[in-house]
Design an enzyme around this catalytic site. Structure first.
Site, PDB file in Angstrom:
ATOM      1  N   ASP A   1     -49.916 -14.545   2.931  1.00  0.00           N
ATOM      2  CA  ASP A   1     -49.103 -13.332   3.077  1.00  0.00           C
ATOM      3  C   ASP A   1     -49.195 -12.766   4.501  1.00  0.00           C
ATOM      4  OD1 ASP A   1     -50.443 -13.827   0.557  1.00  0.00           O
ATOM      5  OD2 ASP A   1     -49.427 -12.071  -0.264  1.00  0.00           O
TER       6      ASP A   1
ATOM      7  N   ASP B   1     -52.569  -5.812   4.196  1.00  0.00           N
ATOM      8  CA  ASP B   1     -51.114  -5.733   4.062  1.00  0.00           C
ATOM      9  C   ASP B   1     -50.504  -4.528   4.777  1.00  0.00           C
ATOM     10  OD1 ASP B   1     -50.443  -8.059   2.672  1.00  0.00           O
ATOM     11  OD2 ASP B   1     -51.011  -7.185   0.746  1.00  0.00           O
TER      12      ASP B   1
END
Length: 391
Positions: free
Chosen positions: A169, A103
């Site tokens: 994601d 991320d």
């Protein structure tokens, strides 16, 4: 004195925007004082106070991203001053703890990259490029995917080893690779981003526009093995925030590449998402959680991220073709504003209520989520004419 903004008299978001922008400026200004140096993730409904996560946690970029947006929109240096040190703090902690992960786009695009775009700070540029380089290093050439998570020493909550795992994601995180490719004129970054985006289109976005959260590949051969429910209700359910990540991410990928297959993928997810919305246009946490969705919580973070992505789709199309997507985004945002906002609770540190973090584990349900607040602000300022982009 704080005005009590309710917005209940508005039937169109366009009419509410001037008053809403005034309210957002007051709200984020107050949040700046309330949050301070905290790294927020979740604010419970009852207390309204954001927690303080470790600054290497995946959500750590969203609050400084809001500050940079406010600086860009208002020119007020207090927002820049409040946002300035975040990327340095994040980098230091992540190096100390060796906690770089999949991320890094969520973390360094709203901090280092936008900081560099707005101020030309050379250290911010270096940190953004370092994050992009790390993400590129997670690419598995066999399966053409970016690996999620870091270790198989301990099996995770879904009781699988994760060497071959990738998650939806990543569709938004790859924007940092496209930025790096443009910034240093090195197409290797965009090659990796496009290869992974192709994998998202092929293995994450289903034919009906619903989305898998986790896909497991054989890390040696690249062969698709299975989809895993992750934060959705089941492996074949339709987790709404996963759809938001895919929709927004593929719309961005089209903006960077001009390849229409990514725009079409974003549209396919958008059509599914919009068709599944309840009467108030704010999504349940999973569109297939049960047959009727009765009693299932909403997820305002999925709604706000989708609204921002819908605006990106609209901007990529001729005006008459993009209008339905823009109008859908406005309907979502008006409902979020009228039905889920905290305008009458100045002590509450979040903007939106009824976010759902992880329903299968019973974690963070009916809360404010910092990324929900971020994408709400991002979508509103896009409608107000904001020209820069973080993702």
């Amino acid at each position: 004195m704080q005005k009590n903004f309710t917005f209940t008299d508005y039937h169109k978001l366009d009419d509410a925007l001037p008053e809403l922008w005034e309210a957002l400026q007051q709200k984020v200004s107050r949040m700046t004082e309330q949050i301070g140096d905290k790294s927020p993730h979740v604010a419970p409904r009852d207390t309204g106070i954001y927690d303080n996560m470790s600054i290497d946690w995946w959500t750590s970029g969203f609050w400084p991203g809001m500050l940079w947006i406010m600086y860009d929109m208002t020119g007020e240096t207090r927002y820049k001053d409040a946002a300035w040190a975040w990327d340095e703090r994040m980098e230091r902690k992540m190096i100390e703890k060796n906690r770089f992960h999949h991320d890094v786009g969520f973390q360094f695009l709203p901090t280092s990259v936008i900081k560099y775009k707005l101020t030309q700070d050379p250290d911010a540029r270096r940190r953004g490029l370092a994050a992009a380089n790390f993400l590129a290093g997670r690419f598995n050439i066999a399966g053409q995917y970016l690996r999620a998570w870091n270790t198989t020493e301990n099996k995770n909550s879904w009781n699988h080893e994760n060497t071959g795992w990738s998650i939806v994601d990543s569709a938004l995180n790859i924007s940092i690779l496209f930025w790096a490719a443009e910034e240093i004129k090195d197409p290797r970054f965009s090659h990796i981003a496009k290869a992974h985006a192709d994998t998202v289109v092929k293995h994450f976005i289903r034919d009906d526009g619903s989305v898998n959260h986790v896909v497991n590949f054989d890390p040696l051969t690249g062969e698709y093995i299975e989809s895993i429910g992750g934060q959705g209700a089941s492996s074949d359910s339709a987790w709404s925030r996963g759809a938001a990540w895919a929709l927004h991410g593929m719309a961005n990928t089209y903006r960077y590449t001009g390849d229409v297959k990514y725009l079409q993928a974003a549209q396919r997810v958008a059509h599914f998402f919009l068709a599944m919305l309840p009467e108030d246009y704010v999504s349940h946490w999973d569109f297939r959680a049960n047959e009727t969705l009765e009693g299932e919580p909403r997820d305002t973070s999925a709604a706000s991220c989708t609204a921002s992505g819908l605006i990106e789709i609209a901007n990529s199309l001729p005006e008459n073709q993009g209008r339905p997507y823009r109008e859908a985004a406005k309907r979502i945002l008006l409902s979020l504003t009228q039905n889920y906002g905290t305008w009458d609770r100045p002590e509450h540190e979040g903007i939106l209520l009824e976010g759902t973090g992880n329903k299968p584990t019973g974690t963070n349900i009916d809360v404010s989520l910092i990324y929900g607040d971020y994408f709400y602000l991002e979508a509103i300022v896009k409608l107000l004419g904001w020209k820069n982009r973080i993702f």
